[in-house]
Design an enzyme around this catalytic site. Structure first.
Site, PDB file in Angstrom:
ATOM      1  N   TYR A 133      15.425 -15.463   6.119  1.00 20.27           N
ATOM      2  CA  TYR A 133      15.229 -15.676   8.002  1.00 20.27           C
ATOM      3  C   TYR A 133      15.920 -15.047   8.064  1.00 20.27           C
ATOM      4  O   TYR A 133      15.853 -15.355   9.544  1.00 20.27           O
ATOM      5  CB  TYR A 133      15.819 -17.283   7.572  1.00 20.27           C
ATOM      6  CG  TYR A 133      15.182 -18.357   6.888  1.00 20.27           C
ATOM      7  CD1 TYR A 133      14.368 -18.316   6.567  1.00 20.27           C
ATOM      8  CD2 TYR A 133      16.213 -19.408   6.881  1.00 20.27           C
ATOM      9  CE1 TYR A 133      13.563 -19.446   5.903  1.00 20.27           C
ATOM     10  CE2 TYR A 133      15.221 -20.544   6.081  1.00 20.27           C
ATOM     11  CZ  TYR A 133      14.019 -20.772   6.333  1.00 20.27           C
ATOM     12  OH  TYR A 133      13.662 -21.523   5.101  1.00 20.27           O
ATOM     13  N   HIS A 135      14.535 -19.380  -3.424  1.00 17.21           N
ATOM     14  CA  HIS A 135      13.406 -19.425  -2.930  1.00 17.21           C
ATOM     15  C   HIS A 135      11.958 -19.096  -2.619  1.00 17.21           C
ATOM     16  O   HIS A 135      11.333 -20.125  -2.226  1.00 17.21           O
ATOM     17  CB  HIS A 135      13.586 -18.699  -1.263  1.00 17.21           C
ATOM     18  CG  HIS A 135      12.854 -18.959  -0.317  1.00 17.21           C
ATOM     19  ND1 HIS A 135      13.702 -18.175   0.973  1.00 17.21           N
ATOM     20  CD2 HIS A 135      12.633 -20.124   0.343  1.00 17.21           C
ATOM     21  CE1 HIS A 135      12.701 -18.889   1.766  1.00 17.21           C
ATOM     22  NE2 HIS A 135      12.485 -19.941   1.845  1.00 17.21           N
TER      23      HIS A 135
END
Length: 330
Positions: free
Chosen positions: A125, A179
């Site tokens: 991110y 992730h």
């Protein structure tokens, strides 16, 4: 029912915005008395949810019981919490930071001011420094932090963790997730176990992994993830997948709950009209009622607040059954 839920929503917004949830409710300007709403239910104060459902934490009132904000003493959204298989607990409502940038300090600050106490970020991110900066300047202790390692990251997992801790300005995180899936799953998972043993993360879990991929990790290491974060909404709900996770002691966590739901579906519209709330509020409330950890994301202060208030919306068993009929329509 319409009037009761409208009054409850107004009550929630007034007491949370003024920051008086644990006090008498009078701020010298609004002349607002929480006790005048003593007949309205306040949901979620002090609850802890485990595999067998939700119940009050020690010293807390019963979930769904009638009371006031003053009686719960609950001034944020740290509760209800989900008890994980490693003995830790995670706030059921979280704030997602996907697509928030280093310039979105205000959105995260608004979330913390509203009362979110569970923040979800990730290395990919590219906003961990922003999260660390805002958390550091907030003066708050005990905010639950999740971050993630992506399998495309060419650094050693220990380096990824060290960089995340530095960016977040903490000595350890509460949750570290793998992730996404790759052919490196087992190797990365072994390294994540080592980082947990070093005390750099309290818990470890996965994101976007299938049951077969999770079983591969368990078979190779003997260590099961405590959580699987995946895209979850009313239109993508797979009860068999959720049941398989829970059989393994893995808590389900849903991201993009609104994007994963058809907000125009008649089932949602009917429940929303019955409760006099927005369809998006029903989606958040459904996740909470099902015992799913949920991390809605928004950069808009009003939506950040409404998502939080929606987590305290009461759904009847009839509402839940009606919404469950939407399963896998998208």
């Amino acid at each position: 029912m319409l009037d009761e839920n409208r009054e409850r929503a107004q009550l929630a917004e007034m007491i949370w915005i003024t920051g008086r949830a644990a006090h008498s409710g009078y701020d010298g300007e609004m002349n607002f008395d929480v006790e005048s709403f003593s007949g309205l239910p306040v949901i979620g104060g002090g609850d802890v949810c485990g595999p067998d459902g939700c119940g009050p934490a020690e010293g807390a009132g019963t979930a769904g019981s009638t009371g006031t904000a003053e009686s719960t003493g609950d001034a944020d959204f740290a509760h209800p919490a989900i008890e994980l298989s490693d003995g830790t607990s995670i706030p059921q409502l979280g704030f997602g930071t996907w697509r928030l940038t280093e310039r979105d300090d205000d959105a995260l600050a608004a979330a913390l001011e509203t009362g979110y106490r569970h923040i979800d970020t990730a290395t990919v991110y590219k906003n961990e420094e922003m999260v660390g900066r805002v958390l550091g300047s907030s003066g708050l202790d005990g905010v639950y932090i999740t971050t993630k390692i992506h399998p495309t990251d060419e650094r050693e997992p220990a380096e990824v963790m060290a960089a995340s801790l530095e960016a977040l300005q903490v000595e350890r995180v509460n949750m570290w997730l793998l992730h996404n899936t790759s052919d490196r799953n087992v190797d990365i998972w072994r390294a994540m176990i080592e980082e947990q043993e070093k005390g750099h993360t309290a818990s470890i879990g996965v994101s976007n992994l299938s049951i077969a991929e999770i079983d591969e990790l368990i078979d190779a290491t003997g260590v099961a993830p405590v959580m699987n974060q995946f895209r979850l909404g009313l239109s993508l709900h797979d009860p068999e997948f959720v049941a398989a996770l829970r059989e393994r002691g893995i808590a389900p966590e849903g991201y993009s709950p609104l994007r994963a739901t058809n907000l125009d579906d008649p089932h949602i519209i009917d429940v929303a009209q019955n409760l006099d709330v927005d369809p998006a509020d029903v989606v958040i409330a459904w996740h909470m009622a099902k015992g799913y950890i949920v991390i809605p994301k928004s950069a808009t202060a009003s939506r950040i607040r409404s998502n939080a208030y929606a987590s305290r919306l009461t759904l009847s068993e009839q509402h839940i059954a009606q919404l469950d009929r939407m399963e896998r329509t998208a």
